[in-house]
Design a protein around this motif. Structure first.
Motif, mmCIF file in Angstrom:
data_model
loop_
_atom_site.group_PDB
_atom_site.id
_atom_site.type_symbol
_atom_site.label_atom_id
_atom_site.label_comp_id
_atom_site.label_asym_id
_atom_site.label_seq_id
_atom_site.Cartn_x
_atom_site.Cartn_y
_atom_site.Cartn_z
ATOM 1 N N LEU A 40 0.838 -1.210 0.000
ATOM 2 C CA LEU A 40 0.000 0.000 0.000
ATOM 3 C C LEU A 40 0.868 1.254 0.000
ATOM 4 N N ALA A 41 1.961 1.208 0.785
ATOM 5 C CA ALA A 41 2.872 2.359 0.814
ATOM 6 C C ALA A 41 3.491 2.576 -0.566
ATOM 7 N N LEU A 42 3.788 1.469 -1.245
ATOM 8 C CA LEU A 42 4.365 1.552 -2.589
ATOM 9 C C LEU A 42 3.379 2.207 -3.544
ATOM 10 N N GLY A 68 1.976 7.308 -6.481
ATOM 11 C CA GLY A 68 0.953 8.276 -6.821
ATOM 12 C C GLY A 68 -0.284 7.633 -7.418
ATOM 13 N N GLY A 69 -0.999 6.870 -6.617
ATOM 14 C CA GLY A 69 -2.212 6.232 -7.102
ATOM 15 C C GLY A 69 -2.040 4.761 -7.294
ATOM 16 N N GLY A 70 -3.157 4.081 -7.469
ATOM 17 C CA GLY A 70 -3.135 2.621 -7.553
ATOM 18 C C GLY A 70 -2.502 2.131 -8.828
#
Lengths: 163, 92, 111
Positions: A43-45, A50-52
């Motif tokens: 999730l941090a990555l 900058g977004g999913g």
């Protein structure tokens, strides 16, 4: 998609250490903690990027076997070619740089294409910019493997946007 | 047959080590050390089968990941001169 | 363990070892860094792939084969990433790239 990553992590943990140790309570707790931790890292990555991330649709799994076969054939042919180059008594190379369009719709497909090219001996991707790859090839034959666009089509097909 | 495979891997590892020792640029050395690492993974896997203990494959998996991370870290260090910060221009 | 399976494993292991050594020799016969990365990719794909395939035949349908598949998958994911990172770092660092023609001059290749 985040849920998919979580399930994948849990499945990998289960495959690597689960079946042997499900009788105690400590090891499953360790497993839960480690899966949760790695998911948190993912999730941090996503946030750092900058977004999913965009992946292929789930139906791509159905087209995976055909892609793997095409992949294995291409890589095997390229391996034989480079082996011939290495073992030839006098090495004659004509290295060159080429710009190759990556026509995949999503960035994951473009990255897959770039890695496909890099993994094929004889060609290597230097850069990916503006839907174009900068490819370094050892000689004309290696270059032709990429320039004829068949690898591009293979990736398009598993992406589900061929034709 | 396992021994033949291991012998080939060890020969390759020595070739890679030689390239790491003489490689004119730092990138040659990193390339050779990374190749040495992947050959180590193969060596562990084959040795596990030779000794009848395929559990060693767990070590091979871990070694693959450590090799990947380690190579990237060394590469990053060679390029930026530190491992922590993001936003620096590469040192020439 | 049947004899045919053992023979197949032996053939795959020896073939994988052959490609490993070829890659190692290429590491020394090629004259420039960018060319050597191609030799390394021979050992990473053909060498590792064939050897792990040979071991999978011995593993049969079991956890061992699954782990071998994982090793192969990790290798196939990490080796292009490393190769690309290396080449891009070397290129960005100004290491000379010997090529015969520039991509800018080449009209048909760009399209």
């Amino acid at each position: 998609m985040r849920l998919g990553v979580l399930l994948l992590l849990a499945a990998v943990w289960l495959a690597l250490s689960g079946p042997y140790t499900l009788d105690g309570w400590l090891i499953p707790v360790f497993g839960l903690v480690s899966v949760a931790f790695v998911w948190r890292l993912y999730l941090a990555l996503e946030r750092a990027a900058g977004g999913g991330f965009e992946f292929f649709r789930a139906s791509a799994w159905l087209r995976l076997p055909r892609f793997l076969v095409a992949f294995a054939v291409k890589v095997a042919a390229a391996n034989l070619h480079v082996t011939k180059l290495i073992l030839s008594p006098k090495i004659e190379l004509h290295p060159r740089l080429r710009r190759v369009p990556a026509s995949q719709k999503i960035s994951f497909g473009q990255v897959l294409y770039a890695n496909f090219i890099t993994l094929t001996p004889g060609t290597i991707t230097l850069d990916l910019r503006d839907d174009e790859l900068l490819v370094y090839a050892l000689d004309a034959e290696s270059e032709a493997d990429v320039m004829d666009g068949s690898m591009d089509r293979d990736v398009l097909r598993i992406e589900g946007s061929a034709d | 047959m396992y021994l033949a495979g291991m012998a080939a891997i060890v020969v390759t590892m020595f070739l890679a080590l030689a390239r790491a020792a003489i490689g004119p640029t730092v990138f040659d050395r990193i390339l050779a050390v990374n190749m040495f690492g992947t050959k180590t993974v193969l060596l562990i896997a084959v040795a596990g089968f030779l000794t009848g203990r395929p559990e060693w494959l767990d070590l091979a998996i871990v070694y693959t990941l450590v090799n990947f991370t380690g190579t990237l870290a060394v590469l990053r260090f060679a390029r930026f001169g530190n491992l922590a910060r993001d936003d620096r221009k590469p040192d020439r | 363990m049947s004899g045919a399976l053992d023979i197949a494993t032996a053939v795959l292991l020896v073939a994988g070892g052959f490609f490993c050594i070829v890659g190692g020799v290429g590491l020394h016969r090629f004259s420039e860094f960018y060319q050597r990365t191609h030799a390394a990719s021979v050992t990473d794909t053909a060498g590792a792939g064939l050897m792990l395939l040979g071991l999978m035949l011995q593993g049969g349908l079991s956890m061992v084969t699954l782990k071998l598949l994982l090793v192969l998958a990790f290798l196939l994911f990490s080796s292009p990433a490393i190769a690309h990172a290396l080449v891009k770092a070397a290129h960005g660092h100004g290491l000379e790239l010997e090529i015969e023609d520039e991509p800018g001059r080449d009209g048909d290749a760009a399209g």
